[in-house]
Write a protein that holds these residues in place. Structure first.
Motif, PDB file in Angstrom:
ATOM      1  N   THR A  61      16.773   5.574  -0.306  1.00 12.72           N
ATOM      2  CA  THR A  61      17.463   6.309  -1.510  1.00 12.72           C
ATOM      3  C   THR A  61      17.368   7.607  -0.571  1.00 12.72           C
ATOM      4  O   THR A  61      18.880   7.707  -0.762  1.00 12.72           O
ATOM      5  N   VAL A  62      16.303   8.147   0.175  1.00  9.82           N
ATOM      6  CA  VAL A  62      16.976   8.917   0.766  1.00  9.82           C
ATOM      7  C   VAL A  62      18.219   8.817   2.138  1.00  9.82           C
ATOM      8  O   VAL A  62      19.242   9.737   1.770  1.00  9.82           O
ATOM      9  N   THR A  63      18.621   7.807   2.475  1.00 14.37           N
ATOM     10  CA  THR A  63      19.367   7.681   3.104  1.00 14.37           C
ATOM     11  C   THR A  63      20.748   6.988   2.839  1.00 14.37           C
ATOM     12  O   THR A  63      21.969   8.125   2.620  1.00 14.37           O
ATOM     13  N   GLU A  64      20.385   6.800   1.831  1.00 11.62           N
ATOM     14  CA  GLU A  64      21.856   6.652   0.546  1.00 11.62           C
ATOM     15  C   GLU A  64      22.245   8.117  -0.034  1.00 11.62           C
ATOM     16  O   GLU A  64      23.602   7.942   0.007  1.00 11.62           O
ATOM     17  N   VAL A  65      21.585   8.705  -0.885  1.00 16.76           N
ATOM     18  CA  VAL A  65      22.187   9.751  -1.122  1.00 16.76           C
ATOM     19  C   VAL A  65      22.975  10.861   0.093  1.00 16.76           C
ATOM     20  O   VAL A  65      23.322  11.144  -0.918  1.00 16.76           O
ATOM     21  N   LYS A  66      22.252  10.904   1.267  1.00 10.74           N
ATOM     22  CA  LYS A  66      22.620  11.738   1.883  1.00 10.74           C
ATOM     23  C   LYS A  66      23.686  11.453   3.049  1.00 10.74           C
ATOM     24  O   LYS A  66      24.677  12.249   3.555  1.00 10.74           O
ATOM     25  N   SER A  67      24.292   9.690   2.348  1.00 12.19           N
ATOM     26  CA  SER A  67      25.336   8.911   3.294  1.00 12.19           C
ATOM     27  C   SER A  67      25.982   9.783   2.046  1.00 12.19           C
ATOM     28  O   SER A  67      27.977   9.297   2.059  1.00 12.19           O
ATOM     29  N   GLN A  68      26.096   9.942   0.611  1.00  8.91           N
ATOM     30  CA  GLN A  68      27.569  10.150  -0.170  1.00  8.91           C
ATOM     31  C   GLN A  68      27.701  12.292   0.421  1.00  8.91           C
ATOM     32  O   GLN A  68      27.590  12.518   1.181  1.00  8.91           O
ATOM     33  N   ASP A  69      29.594  11.765   0.484  1.00 15.66           N
ATOM     34  CA  ASP A  69      30.610  12.057   1.427  1.00 15.66           C
ATOM     35  C   ASP A  69      30.600  13.789   0.400  1.00 15.66           C
ATOM     36  O   ASP A  69      30.738  14.558   1.068  1.00 15.66           O
ATOM     37  N   ILE A  70      29.719  14.148  -0.177  1.00 19.06           N
ATOM     38  CA  ILE A  70      29.536  15.835  -1.438  1.00 19.06           C
ATOM     39  C   ILE A  70      28.691  16.102  -1.118  1.00 19.06           C
ATOM     40  O   ILE A  70      28.621  16.958  -1.898  1.00 19.06           O
ATOM     41  N   TRP A  71      27.202  15.231  -0.679  1.00 20.74           N
ATOM     42  CA  TRP A  71      26.119  15.747  -0.735  1.00 20.74           C
ATOM     43  C   TRP A  71      25.902  16.787   0.196  1.00 20.74           C
ATOM     44  O   TRP A  71      25.423  18.175  -0.624  1.00 20.74           O
ATOM     45  N   ALA A  72      26.781  17.525   1.191  1.00 20.15           N
ATOM     46  CA  ALA A  72      26.202  18.987   1.411  1.00 20.15           C
ATOM     47  C   ALA A  72      27.259  19.611   1.378  1.00 20.15           C
ATOM     48  O   ALA A  72      26.854  21.091   0.962  1.00 20.15           O
ATOM     49  N   GLN A  73      28.506  19.268   0.117  1.00 20.05           N
ATOM     50  CA  GLN A  73      28.069  20.273  -0.864  1.00 20.05           C
ATOM     51  C   GLN A  73      27.493  20.517  -2.381  1.00 20.05           C
ATOM     52  O   GLN A  73      27.730  21.527  -2.847  1.00 20.05           O
ATOM     53  N   TYR A  74      26.739  19.476  -2.483  1.00 18.91           N
ATOM     54  CA  TYR A  74      25.425  19.628  -3.557  1.00 18.91           C
ATOM     55  C   TYR A  74      24.692  21.076  -3.462  1.00 18.91           C
ATOM     56  O   TYR A  74      24.152  21.552  -1.990  1.00 18.91           O
ATOM     57  N   SER A  75      24.320  21.496  -4.625  1.00 19.76           N
ATOM     58  CA  SER A  75      23.356  22.771  -4.467  1.00 19.76           C
ATOM     59  C   SER A  75      21.744  21.720  -4.624  1.00 19.76           C
ATOM     60  O   SER A  75      21.600  20.771  -4.623  1.00 19.76           O
ATOM     61  N   SER A  76      21.279  22.678  -4.267  1.00 15.85           N
ATOM     62  CA  SER A  76      19.732  21.759  -4.174  1.00 15.85           C
ATOM     63  C   SER A  76      19.522  21.002  -5.866  1.00 15.85           C
ATOM     64  O   SER A  76      18.865  19.583  -5.739  1.00 15.85           O
ATOM     65  N   SER A  86      19.057   8.043  -8.074  1.00 10.28           N
ATOM     66  CA  SER A  86      19.377   6.973  -6.781  1.00 10.28           C
ATOM     67  C   SER A  86      17.793   6.003  -7.164  1.00 10.28           C
ATOM     68  O   SER A  86      17.805   4.891  -7.008  1.00 10.28           O
ATOM     69  N   PHE A  87      16.985   6.729  -6.920  1.00 11.98           N
ATOM     70  CA  PHE A  87      15.392   6.136  -7.027  1.00 11.98           C
ATOM     71  C   PHE A  87      15.713   4.645  -8.118  1.00 11.98           C
ATOM     72  O   PHE A  87      15.228   4.044  -7.538  1.00 11.98           O
ATOM     73  N   PHE A  88      15.484   5.660  -9.170  1.00 10.25           N
ATOM     74  CA  PHE A  88      15.383   4.628 -10.625  1.00 10.25           C
ATOM     75  C   PHE A  88      16.130   3.685 -10.458  1.00 10.25           C
ATOM     76  O   PHE A  88      16.209   2.298 -10.811  1.00 10.25           O
ATOM     77  N   GLU A  89      17.682   3.508  -9.811  1.00  7.62           N
ATOM     78  CA  GLU A  89      18.942   2.772 -10.130  1.00  7.62           C
ATOM     79  C   GLU A  89      18.071   1.943  -8.595  1.00  7.62           C
ATOM     80  O   GLU A  89      18.370   0.576  -9.315  1.00  7.62           O
ATOM     81  N   LEU A  90      17.567   1.832  -7.700  1.00 11.32           N
ATOM     82  CA  LEU A  90      17.256   1.165  -6.758  1.00 11.32           C
ATOM     83  C   LEU A  90      15.868   0.210  -7.359  1.00 11.32           C
ATOM     84  O   LEU A  90      16.553  -0.804  -7.377  1.00 11.32           O
ATOM     85  N   LEU A  91      15.006   1.146  -7.860  1.00 12.68           N
ATOM     86  CA  LEU A  91      13.563   0.190  -8.366  1.00 12.68           C
ATOM     87  C   LEU A  91      14.103  -0.565  -9.863  1.00 12.68           C
ATOM     88  O   LEU A  91      13.126  -1.539  -9.834  1.00 12.68           O
ATOM     89  N   LYS A  92      15.478  -0.630 -10.616  1.00  9.41           N
ATOM     90  CA  LYS A  92      15.340  -1.758 -11.180  1.00  9.41           C
ATOM     91  C   LYS A  92      15.209  -3.184 -10.327  1.00  9.41           C
ATOM     92  O   LYS A  92      15.437  -3.838 -11.362  1.00  9.41           O
ATOM     93  N   SER A  93      15.909  -2.751  -9.377  1.00  7.06           N
ATOM     94  CA  SER A  93      16.704  -4.811  -8.701  1.00  7.06           C
ATOM     95  C   SER A  93      14.691  -5.229  -8.383  1.00  7.06           C
ATOM     96  O   SER A  93      14.353  -6.255  -8.273  1.00  7.06           O
ATOM     97  N   SER A  94      13.844  -3.974  -8.628  1.00  9.67           N
ATOM     98  CA  SER A  94      12.593  -4.515  -8.454  1.00  9.67           C
ATOM     99  C   SER A  94      11.240  -4.265  -9.681  1.00  9.67           C
ATOM    100  O   SER A  94      10.393  -3.892  -9.308  1.00  9.67           O
ATOM    101  N   ARG A  95      11.777  -4.396 -10.730  1.00 10.79           N
ATOM    102  CA  ARG A  95      10.755  -3.556 -11.714  1.00 10.79           C
ATOM    103  C   ARG A  95       9.596  -4.178 -12.228  1.00 10.79           C
ATOM    104  O   ARG A  95       8.848  -3.306 -12.450  1.00 10.79           O
ATOM    105  N   SER A  96       9.745  -6.305 -11.592  1.00  8.97           N
ATOM    106  CA  SER A  96       8.492  -6.565 -11.747  1.00  8.97           C
ATOM    107  C   SER A  96       7.407  -5.984 -11.088  1.00  8.97           C
ATOM    108  O   SER A  96       6.218  -5.707 -11.245  1.00  8.97           O
ATOM    109  N   PHE A  97       7.531  -6.464  -9.882  1.00 15.20           N
ATOM    110  CA  PHE A  97       7.121  -5.732  -8.386  1.00 15.20           C
ATOM    111  C   PHE A  97       6.375  -4.231  -8.460  1.00 15.20           C
ATOM    112  O   PHE A  97       5.283  -3.817  -9.297  1.00 15.20           O
ATOM    113  N   ALA A  98       7.202  -3.347  -9.360  1.00 16.48           N
ATOM    114  CA  ALA A  98       7.055  -2.221  -9.284  1.00 16.48           C
ATOM    115  C   ALA A  98       5.380  -1.680 -10.575  1.00 16.48           C
ATOM    116  O   ALA A  98       4.449  -0.544 -10.136  1.00 16.48           O
TER     117      ALA A  98
END
Length: 217
Positions: A61-76, A86-98
């Motif tokens: 998730t950290v790698t994915e969000v930091k790769s966004q072109d607009i990342w540097a322009q985001y506020s905290s 992004s984390f919970f979108e990623l988690l959908k594919s592994s919901r049963s295990f989670a």
């Protein structure tokens, strides 16, 4: 040859098929054409396997969000929201295990120990975006409290994760709503408020003659 990924994949397949962890490392290794020694080369226990799976969710998730072109322009605030969504979108594919892992290790109000490695990654990420917010003035630097902002954000993450585990809404839209409301409320607390203004005014009066003199008492 066994790898971190192959062991994790075999473990996840086993627990989701059988509904419980393997009875022993020996049997698990034997059924997956490896030796106990190979397993222990990567993990010290089955719990360690699960901890690493959760940690991988956070790393990706950290790698994915930091790769966004607009990342540097985001506020905290926007960076935090981006991570949560992004984390919970990623988690959908592994919901049963989670759900299996979370519920197996759940322990009341405290975060399950299986999230320990994820927490380390999350707090490092939170420290980074919160420090940026303090430097830009987006967030209020409060003595003794600013260092605890990441703890409040972690509590919010734990709340959303628990909410997501029990969310039965279509496409987990209720979780998205919980993220939006929860993260925004948390960041509202990090920003300047009327209480801060009142405290600053009190400090000003204290340094410049006090209340009695200024009010003519």
């Amino acid at each position: 040859m066994a790898t971190t990924e192959s062991i994790q994949a075999a473990y996840i397949d086993y627990v989701l098929t059988e509904g419980h962890e393997p009875k022993s490392v020996y049997l698990f290794a034997k059924n997956n054409d490896m030796t106990e020694e190979e397993f222990y080369r990567f993990f010290g226990s089955f719990e360690a396997v699960e901890q690493n799976v959760w940690a991988e969710f956070a790393r990706k998730t950290v790698t994915e969000v930091k790769s966004q072109d607009i990342w540097a322009q985001y506020s905290s605030r926007e960076k935090a929201l981006s991570f949560f969504y992004s984390f919970f979108e990623l988690l959908k594919s592994s919901r049963s295990f989670a759900i299996y892992s979370y519920r197996k290790h759940a322990r009341g109000l405290a975060a399950p120990r299986v999230l320990d490695n994820l927490k380390t990654i999350f707090e490092s990420f939170a420290d980074e975006i919160l420090r940026d917010g303090l430097e830009t003035g987006e967030l209020t630097d409060r003595k003794f409290f600013s260092s605890r902002y990441k703890d409040a954000l972690w509590i919010q993450f734990g709340f959303v994760l628990k909410f997501w585990v029990g969310d039965n809404s279509a496409a987990f839209e209720k979780t998205d709503e919980a993220i939006e409301k929860g993260v925004n409320v948390t960041f509202d607390l990090f920003q300047r408020s009327p209480i801060d203004n009142l405290l600053d005014y009190g400090k000003f009066l204290a340094k410049n003659g006090g209340f009695k003199e200024k009010m003519g008492f």
